[in-house]
Write a protein that holds these residues in place. Structure first.
Motif, PDB file in Angstrom:
ATOM      1  N   ALA A 159      44.363   2.684  68.236  1.00 45.96           N
ATOM      2  CA  ALA A 159      44.065   3.961  67.586  1.00 45.96           C
ATOM      3  C   ALA A 159      44.722   4.009  66.088  1.00 45.96           C
ATOM      4  CB  ALA A 159      44.821   5.136  68.521  1.00 45.96           C
ATOM      5  N   LEU A 160      45.825   3.235  66.028  1.00 48.01           N
ATOM      6  CA  LEU A 160      46.323   3.292  64.615  1.00 48.01           C
ATOM      7  C   LEU A 160      45.432   2.492  63.921  1.00 48.01           C
ATOM      8  CD1 LEU A 160      48.865   3.836  62.924  1.00 48.01           C
ATOM      9  CD2 LEU A 160      49.822   1.450  63.727  1.00 48.01           C
ATOM     10  N   ILE A 161      44.912   1.396  64.337  1.00 50.78           N
ATOM     11  CA  ILE A 161      44.005   0.693  63.353  1.00 50.78           C
ATOM     12  C   ILE A 161      42.784   1.511  63.037  1.00 50.78           C
ATOM     13  CG2 ILE A 161      42.451  -1.550  63.428  1.00 50.78           C
ATOM     14  CD1 ILE A 161      44.620  -2.868  65.007  1.00 50.78           C
ATOM     15  N   LEU A 162      42.319   2.063  63.832  1.00 49.92           N
ATOM     16  CA  LEU A 162      41.032   2.771  63.523  1.00 49.92           C
ATOM     17  C   LEU A 162      41.382   3.957  63.031  1.00 49.92           C
ATOM     18  CD1 LEU A 162      39.348   2.726  67.434  1.00 49.92           C
ATOM     19  CD2 LEU A 162      38.624   1.449  65.315  1.00 49.92           C
ATOM     20  N   ASN A 163      42.618   4.686  63.057  1.00 49.27           N
ATOM     21  CA  ASN A 163      42.761   5.767  61.930  1.00 49.27           C
ATOM     22  C   ASN A 163      42.875   5.057  60.585  1.00 49.27           C
ATOM     23  OD1 ASN A 163      42.834   7.906  64.138  1.00 49.27           O
ATOM     24  ND2 ASN A 163      45.088   7.475  64.736  1.00 49.27           N
ATOM     25  N   ILE A 164      43.543   4.233  60.602  1.00 48.12           N
ATOM     26  CA  ILE A 164      43.669   3.793  59.096  1.00 48.12           C
ATOM     27  C   ILE A 164      42.239   3.337  58.680  1.00 48.12           C
ATOM     28  CG2 ILE A 164      44.459   1.842  57.741  1.00 48.12           C
ATOM     29  CD1 ILE A 164      46.963   1.620  59.548  1.00 48.12           C
ATOM     30  N   LEU A 165      41.372   2.794  59.302  1.00 43.27           N
ATOM     31  CA  LEU A 165      40.127   2.114  58.575  1.00 43.27           C
ATOM     32  C   LEU A 165      39.118   3.686  58.522  1.00 43.27           C
ATOM     33  CD1 LEU A 165      39.269  -0.794  61.217  1.00 43.27           C
ATOM     34  CD2 LEU A 165      39.681  -0.661  58.760  1.00 43.27           C
ATOM     35  N   LYS A 188      40.496   6.634  57.511  1.00 42.62           N
ATOM     36  CA  LYS A 188      41.175   7.017  56.377  1.00 42.62           C
ATOM     37  C   LYS A 188      40.643   6.308  55.199  1.00 42.62           C
ATOM     38  CE  LYS A 188      45.407   9.224  58.067  1.00 42.62           C
ATOM     39  NZ  LYS A 188      46.838   9.179  58.137  1.00 42.62           N
ATOM     40  N   LEU A 189      40.358   5.078  55.201  1.00 39.33           N
ATOM     41  CA  LEU A 189      39.770   4.163  54.062  1.00 39.33           C
ATOM     42  C   LEU A 189      38.183   4.314  54.015  1.00 39.33           C
ATOM     43  CD1 LEU A 189      42.039   0.911  54.707  1.00 39.33           C
ATOM     44  CD2 LEU A 189      41.940   2.787  53.015  1.00 39.33           C
ATOM     45  N   ARG A 190      37.750   5.140  55.054  1.00 41.52           N
ATOM     46  CA  ARG A 190      36.391   5.255  55.184  1.00 41.52           C
ATOM     47  C   ARG A 190      35.650   3.819  55.439  1.00 41.52           C
ATOM     48  NH1 ARG A 190      34.807   9.333  50.153  1.00 41.52           N
ATOM     49  NH2 ARG A 190      36.315  10.853  50.584  1.00 41.52           N
TER      50      ARG A 190
END
Length: 456
Positions: A376-382, A384-386
Motif C-alpha cells: 500500500a505504501l508503494i502504491l500510495n507513493i506511485l 502521488k507521483l502520478r
C-alpha cells in the motif's frame, strides 16, 4: 476476410526484388562489397515476408494459430505467430548471404581479391587463398545458431503457452553458442573505469572475469523479454524493434564513417544482421499496424530481442545497446511489483477497450484482500507521483490499481485514447530516448571517461 495482394503491390514488390537482384549481381561480378549485398538481401527479405504473411494467414488460422483482437468492437479473429514467418525468411537470407560476407577471401589476384597484401595459405586442393578469418566465420555461424534456437523457443511458447517462470531463462540456452565463440575468439572481460573512480581503484581497466559473462547472459535474457513485456496493442512490438534496430544501425554507421577505425569490422558485422532484420520487420509492421491484420506472436519478440543481443555482444557494444533500451528498462522496473507478485498480476495487462467510446483505458489489477502495508505504501507513493491510478473502497482501502506497464501509464498520464494514438505516442518516446541514448554515449560519456572510442 482473406487478405489479398493488390496489383499495385505486386508491381512494387517485383520492382524491389528486381532492383535488389541487380545490386547483388553487381557485388558478385564487382569488388564484392558485402554491405551492398546485404542491402539487396534486405529488400528481398521485405518482399518475401510481405507476400508470405498474406498467403499463409489463413493456413495459420486453420491450424489454430489465431487470436481475437479484443481491443476492437467486433473482436475480429486474426492469424497469430506471424513473427515466425519473418524469422524464417530472415534466417534463410542470412544463410544465403554467408558467401557474400566473406567473398573477398574466396578469390585472389582478381578485382574481387580484397587486400592483395594479405598473407596467403595453401589448402589441400592446391588453391591459394587469402588467410581466411575463421574467427569471423565462427562468430557469424554462432549468431545464426543462437537466433535459430531463439526462434524455436519462441514458436514453442506460441504453441504451448509456456509460463513466465519457465521461459524467463530460455534465452540463456540460445545464447550459449555466441558466448562460447566470444570466449574463444575475443575473451575481453575488461571495462573502462570512470575517471573519478580510477584514483580509488588504482586502475583504468577493471577485469570482471566470469562476471562479464554473467552480464552478457543477462543481456540475452533482458532483450527478448523486455520487448515481450512491452506489448499488447497493435504495432507496438514491431515499431519499437524497428526504432531500436535503426538507431543501432546509425551507431554502426558512425563508426564505419571513421577511416581505419579498429571497430569497423565489428560494426559491419552488426549491419549485416540488422539490415535484413529491418527488412522483414517493416513487412510485418505493414500488416500489424492499426488496425492490425495479423498478430506477431511471442516468436517475433524473442527473435527481435535476440537479434539485438547478438549484434550487441558479438559487435562488442553491449553497453551502448542498453542505452537504446531506456523505455524497456523503465517498463521492467515499473512492472517489477507485478512480475514479482507483490501486486496481483493478471495474465494479460494490455489496456482495456471501452466499446462505447472506442478508446483505450487503463486496465486494472484487483486485490482479493487488502494489500500489505508495504505494498500500500508503494502504491500510495506511485499515486502521488502520478505513476499509477488507484481505486479505493469507502474505508479508503486500496481495492484496484492500474496495471503497472508503460502502456497503461501512458494512458493514465494522458487520458483515454485510441489505440493507434497510444502506439504513436510510445514510439515517439522510444525515438526520443534513443536519441538521448546516443548523445549520452558519444557526448555526455566524456564527462566520466577520458575519451569516446568513436575517435580512436
Amino acid at each position: 476476410m482473406t487478405q489479398q495482394i493488390t496489383t499495385g503491390w505486386f508491381i512494387s514488390l517485383f520492382t524491389i526484388v528486381g532492383s535488389c537482384l541487380g545490386l547483388i549481381w553487381t557485388v558478385f561480378v564487382g569488388d564484392g562489397e558485402p554491405l551492398i549485398a546485404s542491402l539487396g538481401f534486405s529488400g528481398i527479405a521485405f518482399s518475401a515476408s510481405y507476400c508470405l504473411i498474406v498467403w499463409l494467414g489463413d493456413s495459420f488460422k486453420k491450424v489454430g494459430l489465431k487470436g481475437k483482437d479484443i481491443s476492437k468492437a467486433d473482436k475480429r479473429e486474426l492469424p497469430e505467430t506471424m513473427g515466425a514467418v519473418c524469422a524464417v525468411v530472415y534466417l534463410m537470407c542470412m544463410i544465403v548471404f554467408l558467401p557474400f560476407a566473406f567473398y573477398e577471401y574466396f578469390v585472389t589476384l582478381t578485382s574481387g581479391g580484397g587486400n592483395r597484401d594479405a598473407t596467403v595459405e595453401e589448402v589441400e586442393t592446391g588453391r591459394l587463398l587469402h588467410r581466411f578469418p575463421h574467427n569471423k566465420l565462427g562468430e557469424y555461424l554462432s549468431a545464426i545458431l543462437s537466433l535459430q534456437s531463439m526462434v524455436i523457443l519462441g514458436v514453442a511458447d506460441d504453441l504451448f503457452d509456456i509460463r513466465w517462470r519457465h521461459k524467463l531463462f530460455l534465452p540463456v540456452i540460445a545464447a550459449i553458442p555466441m558466448l562460447m565463440v566470444y570466449y574463444v575468439d575475443f575473451g575481453v572481460t575488461n571495462i573502462v573505469v570512470p575517471t573519478i573512480l580510477q584514483g580509488y581503484l588504482g586502475t583504468a581497466l577493471l577485469d570482471l572475469s566470469w562476471g562479464y559473462y554473467l552480464y552478457m547472459a543477462a543481456i540475452a535474457i533482458f532483450c527478448p523479454n523486455s520487448i515481450n513485456i512491452l506489448a499488447g496493442i497493435n504495432g507496438i512490438e514491431v515499431s519499437q524493434s524497428i526504432v531500436i534496430g535503426s538507431f543501432i544501425a546509425i551507431n554502426d554507421l558512425l563508426y564505419i564513417s571513421v577511416e581505419s577505425h579498429p571497430a569497423t569490422d565489428s560494426h559491419l558485422f552488426s549491419l549485416y544482421f540488422l539490415l535484413p532484420f529491418l527488412g522483414v520487420s517493416l513487412a510485418l509492421w505493414w500488416h500489424n499496424w492499426y488496425p492490425s491484420k495479423v498478430f506477431v506472436g511471442d516468436t517475433y519478440c524473442y527473435f527481435a530481442g535476440m537479434t539485438f543481443a547478438v549484434v550487441g555482444i558479438l559487435g562488442h557494444f553491449s553497453k551502448t545497446l542498453l542505452l537504446l533500451f531506456i523505455p524497456q528498462i523503465f517498463n521492467f522496473i515499473y512492472s517489477a511489483p507485478q512480475l514479482f507478485r507483490l501486486v496481483p498480476c493478471p495474465r494479460h495487462r494490455l489496456p482495456r477497450f471501452n466499446a462505447r467510446s472506442g478508446l483505450m483505458e487503463p486496465s486494472r489489477a484487483s486485490f482479493t484482500k487488502p494489500p500489505k502495508w508495504y505494498v500500500a505504501l508503494i502504491l500510495n507513493i506511485l499515486e502521488k507521483l502520478r505513476l499509477v491510478q488507484v481505486w479505493r473502497n469507502k474505508e479508503g482501502v486500496i481495492m484496484e490499481c492500474s496495471n503497472l506497464t508503460l502502456i497503461n501509464l501512458w494512458i493514465v498520464t494522458f487520458g483515454p485514447m485510441r489505440e493507434d494514438k497510444a502506439t504513436m505516442g510510445l514510439i515517439r518516446l522510444q525515438i526520443a530516448c534513443s536519441i538521448i541514448g546516443l548523445l549520452v554515449r558519444h557526448k555526455a560519456a566524456l564527462l566520466v571517461f577520458p575519451h569516446d572510442n568513436l575517435s580512436i
